[in-house]
Design a protein around this motif. Structure first.
Motif, PDB file in Angstrom:
ATOM      1  N   SER A 162       0.447  -1.324   0.118  1.00 35.14           N
ATOM      2  CA  SER A 162      -0.005   0.104  -0.179  1.00 35.14           C
ATOM      3  C   SER A 162       1.394   1.157   0.074  1.00 35.14           C
ATOM      4  N   LEU A 163       0.385   2.095  -0.952  1.00 35.41           N
ATOM      5  CA  LEU A 163       1.065   3.470  -0.519  1.00 35.41           C
ATOM      6  C   LEU A 163       0.791   4.523   0.750  1.00 35.41           C
ATOM      7  N   ASP A 164       0.045   4.081   0.734  1.00 35.47           N
ATOM      8  CA  ASP A 164      -0.625   5.067   1.969  1.00 35.47           C
ATOM      9  C   ASP A 164      -1.106   4.731   3.283  1.00 35.47           C
ATOM     10  N   HIS A 165      -0.832   3.278   3.977  1.00 31.05           N
ATOM     11  CA  HIS A 165      -1.267   2.458   5.082  1.00 31.05           C
ATOM     12  C   HIS A 165      -0.097   2.642   5.477  1.00 31.05           C
ATOM     13  N   TYR A 166      -0.066   3.081   6.909  1.00 30.61           N
ATOM     14  CA  TYR A 166       1.048   2.725   8.390  1.00 30.61           C
ATOM     15  C   TYR A 166       1.606   1.538   8.490  1.00 30.61           C
ATOM     16  N   THR A 167       2.521   0.931   8.388  1.00 32.43           N
ATOM     17  CA  THR A 167       3.922  -0.404   8.947  1.00 32.43           C
ATOM     18  C   THR A 167       3.672   0.491  10.375  1.00 32.43           C
ATOM     19  N   ASP A 168       2.798   0.461  10.911  1.00 35.85           N
ATOM     20  CA  ASP A 168       2.781   1.508  11.873  1.00 35.85           C
ATOM     21  C   ASP A 168       2.606   0.553  13.307  1.00 35.85           C
ATOM     22  N   SER A 169       2.628  -0.429  13.865  1.00 35.50           N
ATOM     23  CA  SER A 169       2.246  -1.813  14.806  1.00 35.50           C
ATOM     24  C   SER A 169       2.188  -3.398  14.282  1.00 35.50           C
ATOM     25  N   VAL A 170       2.188  -3.669  15.504  1.00 34.38           N
ATOM     26  CA  VAL A 170       2.180  -5.817  15.423  1.00 34.38           C
ATOM     27  C   VAL A 170       0.898  -5.773  14.654  1.00 34.38           C
ATOM     28  N   PRO A 171      -0.138  -5.026  14.473  1.00 38.65           N
ATOM     29  CA  PRO A 171      -1.239  -5.932  13.736  1.00 38.65           C
ATOM     30  C   PRO A 171      -1.248  -5.652  12.450  1.00 38.65           C
TER      31      PRO A 171
END
Length: 253
Positions: free
Chosen positions: A127-136
């Motif tokens: 994805s361009l604009d989703h975040y990889t910002d947590s374990v889930p």
């Protein structure tokens, strides 16, 4: 697969002052190729200068959400709003040449690099604009993407997410790098690696963040670099950009 040392930059956000400090620091560490993981533009006072530097470095650039928004304004596909993001981008567009905008138009939303065996994308590997910002969030990305090595930006926070080659739900771990640090990519793991933000860190450390990845050793190292924040703030205020964009640089938020 030939060995390569990648200089990983992301989220410069038109902060040339921070970019120059990072490049001065990176010079002594040796690198073969520059990868920019999106959002060269947005927020800051130096859009032309940042694009000039990336061009000179012959950087491989992927599209970020701010870069994409600027292209939408340039093409008349999006109406300018009374928001900080929109104000900065429309001002930047007035500063860029047709050549600059045409170059950004060539940036792709994600690149697979067969030499390194990696995917470069702004938000997550899928994805361009989703975040990889947590374990889930990382678990979901690993489920949707079967690659082994992904490099992303967007969060403005340097981190490494890893999962074993087993059912993804079993084991996902995260390591953050608030003061820099290193991460060895084990042969049995799949990873999503984020070098953090050059121009606007958001992990409470205002120092610019970047990384170098050594593909032979599988070694990812994050560096934090002090830069002249006051100078960057003055440039933002002189440009007439919203004060909050200058203020946040000092606190790393």
């Amino acid at each position: 697969m030939r060995g390569v040392r990648l200089l990983l930059l992301s989220d410069i956000h038109a902060n040339h002052t921070a970019l120059q400090a990072v490049l001065n620091d990176a010079e002594k560490r040796r690198f073969d190729q520059v990868i920019h993981l999106g959002d060269a533009l947005g927020y800051g006072p130096h859009p032309r200068e940042v694009l000039d530097v990336l061009r000179e470095l012959d950087a491989i650039c992927v599209l970020g959400n701010h870069d994409e928004m600027l292209l939408q304004y340039a093409a008349g596909r999006k109406e300018a709003k009374d928001s900080i993001v929109s104000m900065a981008l429309t001002w930047q567009l007035s500063r860029l040449s047709e050549r600059d905008v045409a170059w950004v138009r060539l940036w792709r939303d994600g690149i697979d690099d067969p030499d390194v065996g990696a995917r470069y994308r702004h938000g997550t590997p899928v994805s361009l604009d989703h975040y990889t910002d947590s374990v889930p969030a990382a678990r979901e990305a690993f489920t949707q993407w079967q690659g082994r090595l992904g490099f992303v930006g967007h969060t403005h926070v340097p981190a490494a997410y890893a999962t074993l080659n087993s059912p993804v739900g079993d084991w996902v771990k995260v390591q953050a790098f608030p003061d820099g640090g290193s991460y060895m990519v084990a042969p049995s793991t799949r990873v999503i690696l984020n070098p953090g933000s050059v121009g606007q860190p958001r992990d409470g450390n205002p120092k610019a963040s970047y990384a170098i990845y050594d593909s032979v050793r599988g070694y990812f190292e994050v560096f934090r670099v002090a830069y002249d924040i006051e100078r960057a703030q003055e440039a933002a205020l002189e440009a007439g950009l919203p004060q909050v964009l200058a203020a946040r640089l000092a606190i790393g938020k």
